[in-house]
Design an enzyme around this catalytic site. Structure first.
Site, mmCIF file in Angstrom:
data_model
loop_
_atom_site.group_PDB
_atom_site.id
_atom_site.type_symbol
_atom_site.label_atom_id
_atom_site.label_comp_id
_atom_site.label_asym_id
_atom_site.label_seq_id
_atom_site.Cartn_x
_atom_site.Cartn_y
_atom_site.Cartn_z
ATOM 1 N N SER A 1 35.125 41.713 14.063
ATOM 2 C CA SER A 1 34.250 40.949 13.170
ATOM 3 C C SER A 1 34.210 41.550 11.768
ATOM 4 C CB SER A 1 32.838 40.932 13.754
ATOM 5 O OG SER A 1 31.974 40.227 12.896
ATOM 6 N N ASN B 1 31.696 50.759 3.817
ATOM 7 C CA ASN B 1 31.305 49.438 3.342
ATOM 8 C C ASN B 1 29.830 49.207 3.557
ATOM 9 O OD1 ASN B 1 30.619 47.113 5.396
ATOM 10 N ND2 ASN B 1 32.098 48.430 6.432
ATOM 11 N N ASN C 1 26.056 41.214 17.244
ATOM 12 C CA ASN C 1 26.099 42.335 16.314
ATOM 13 C C ASN C 1 24.734 43.015 16.390
ATOM 14 O OD1 ASN C 1 26.123 44.065 14.161
ATOM 15 N ND2 ASN C 1 27.003 42.609 12.714
ATOM 16 N N CYS D 1 24.874 46.474 13.042
ATOM 17 C CA CYS D 1 25.192 46.576 11.629
ATOM 18 C C CYS D 1 24.199 47.538 10.992
ATOM 19 C CB CYS D 1 25.126 45.213 10.954
ATOM 20 S SG CYS D 1 25.699 45.299 9.264
#
Lengths: 275, 307
Positions: free
Chosen positions: B20, B68, B125, B128
């Site tokens: 992803s 990131n 998810n 994150c």
């Protein structure tokens, strides 16, 4: 719209040092050479190691079109050593191959309805503008009334490139240096302000590439003088083709990707970060 | 040679997925690789409402890795169903949709609304690093999958809302990953994928500013591979459901390490940015390895670690 992107192993035709500590890299890559337009870029894998991990983006300085079997299309890249990636690149020898992705992004829109094209280069920003000037001069051949004005700014004389080449294309060229060692002493944007009145009554379009401070100053001048300006932004990138969402820049229309929506933007659309 | 594996009710022709956030919604990759060769693709994470994402700069390169902090930028569920899904459905490869919610209800709602034909599985998810679990458990600064009971509750809520295969993607930023993995299994997850990125940072010593506007971000790439491999090995021993290994896989031999450690499948992430052909090259490389080592069924390789 996503147009075709090529991933190719391009042979290095040459990679050599020019003056001012800058380098020229010439790659044989007919598919990209035939399709790329000024302001678009290629994303190069410097080596096959994991460090440095990411590709490095480069605008294209010049294109030699594909002319059959013995005259394959080539692209020329003008670069300076700005970090470890470009330092490693500067040592790669000819005949080796580099993994290259391109053409990427959106280039300059050539406004054929404009009678005066003003190109503004700050430092290495001259790189994509040479390619643009070549295309503009081709358009000019059909419409001789068009004028191409090129303003090149750099720290010092030694770092001015392509003066002769621009002249050969019939451009009206103005030099400025921070130290006054060549041409106008001061910023390229100051010189622009000075010469703008000359083009007051002509439909003009500005095309620029340089550091952020230059783009900011230019955006303001363009707005004050009601001239359209396109600027080519530079930023850190990971993928280069719109997937990682890493190279965001803020615009009046929200966040945009430098790699996919740019790197060329309308100067008026950019919302500059507060320092 | 048999390279097919299964995750829940999902059958994959090979064990290689794309992770992803590293493959968008496949559009950009369609003209670079044969997407249908992938075992499956996992979309960029979808949230219920559109998200603008974090301020730039959002990425920074580190030795053999990258940081990131994108902040789950996406156009939201409705846009995904209308604009992206029709294209994805046309691809001849299973589609796994990654989802993230800001509350239990949001996860459940996303799962319900995505119980559509053409979607093969949902990846939750839960990891994150840039979204807070605050609303789910009255804590600040933690992630759902840093907390076993929050992990359990979210997966349970999703389980009640969908019959689709559920893959729970876990953060590695925990002390005992097995504990979280067991909570996911107990709540009804069909599979566990790990690892998401490691919370990390980088500083520009000239300006003394962090290289990311968000200060911290997630580290991915080859730099994290040995740690990811260790965690996948731990989780594969702790649960009965299949594990999808992820973290710094660049080559077929990296992928094979994860499979030997116990991963039934692998996800290719950051490598997609460096080499768009990474995932398809890895599929070929795994097949070469099987041929050379006379392995006729990939399932024989899974968890074949000799200790």
């Amino acid at each position: 719209m996503t147009s075709k992107i090529y991933q190719k192993n391009a042979t290095i035709i040459d990679n050599f040092r020019i003056n001012g500590g800058y380098y020229k890299l010439i790659l044989a890559t007919p598919e990209i050479a035939d399709r790329i337009i000024p302001g678009q870029f290629v994303h190069i894998r410097i080596n096959d190691k994991t460090d440095p991990l990411l590709r490095r983006p480069f605008s294209v300085h010049r294109v030699i079109k594909n002319k059959g079997k013995f005259n394959k299309g080539q692209i020329e890249i003008l670069y300076g050593i700005v970090g470890r990636g470009t330092e490693i690149l500067s040592k790669v020898s000819p005949k080796k191959k580099l993994d290259i992705l391109g053409p990427l992004g959106n280039g300059f829109k050539i406004g054929s309805e404009y009678s005066t094209h003003i190109l503004i280069a700050g430092g290495m920003g001259v790189a994509p503008l040479m390619f643009l000037a070549e295309r503009l001069s081709k358009a000019k051949a059909k419409n001789p009334k068009q004028k191409i004005v090129v303003l090149i700014g750099a720290q010092t004389k030694r770092k001015i490139f392509c003066e002769k080449e621009f002249k050969k294309l019939g451009c009206d060229i103005r030099i400025s240096t921070d130290d006054g060692s060549n041409g106008f002493k001061g910023r390229v944007t100051s010189q622009l302000t000075q010469i703008l009145p000359l083009f007051k009554n002509q439909a003009s379009m500005i095309y620029a590439c340089g550091p952020e401070a230059m783009h900011r100053a230019l955006a303001l001048i363009a707005r004050q003088n009601n001239i359209r300006a396109q600027i080519s932004l530079e930023t850190y990138m990971a993928c280069g083709f719109g997937v990682c969402m890493g190279c965001t820049t803020n615009t009046s229309g929200g966040y945009k990707l430098v790699c996919k929506d740019g790197p060329v933007f309308d100067a008026n659309d950019i919302v500059w970060p507060q320092n | 040679m048999n390279t097919a594996i299964s995750l829940g009710t999902l059958r994959l022709k090979n064990p290689v997925l794309v992770a992803s956030g590293t493959f968008g919604y496949a559009e950009e990759f369609k003209n670079l690789i044969k997407v249908e060769r992938l075992g499956a693709l996992v979309t960029k994470t979808i949230t219920l409402c559109p998200r603008q994402g974090n301020l730039p700069p959002r990425i920074a390169e580190t030795p053999s890795g990258m940081l990131n902090s994108i902040g789950l930028e996406n156009k939201g569920l409705d846009n995904f169903i209308k604009e992206k899904l029709p294209h994805l459905k046309k691809l001849d490869t299973p589609i796994v949709v990654s989802i993230a919610g800001e509350s239990l209800n949001e996860y459940a709602e996303l799962a319900k609304k995505l119980s559509l034909k053409g979607i093969s599985a949902l990846e939750l998810n839960l990891s994150c690093p840039n979204i807070k679990a605050a609303k789910i458990k009255n804590q600040r600064g933690t992630l759902i999958s840093q907390d076993a009971s929050a992990t359990y509750k979210v997966i349970k809520a999703v389980r009640r809302s969908t019959k689709k295969t559920i893959i729970a993607k876990l953060t590695p930023n925990v002390g005992d990953i097995s504990l979280i993995a067991r909570a996911a299994e107990d709540a009804g997850a069909d599979s566990i994928s790990l690892v998401n990125t490691f919370l990390a940072m980088s500083i520009d010593i000239k300006s003394k500013k962090p290289k990311l506007a968000n200060i911290t971000g997630g580290l991915s790439g080859p730099a994290i591979k040995p740690i990811a491999l260790r965690m996948v090995w731990e989780v594969a021993r702790a649960v009965k459901i299949p594990v999808v290994g992820c973290g710094g896989i660049m080559t077929a031999s990296d992928a094979i390490e994860f499979i030997i450690a116990g991963a039934r499948a692998v996800q290719i992430g950051t490598a997609n940015f460096v080499n768009p052909k990474a995932a398809t090259d890895i599929i070929l490389g795994i097949k070469d390895y099987m041929r050379i080592n006379k392995i006729t069924n990939i399932n024989k390789l899974i968890g074949s670690l000799k200790v």
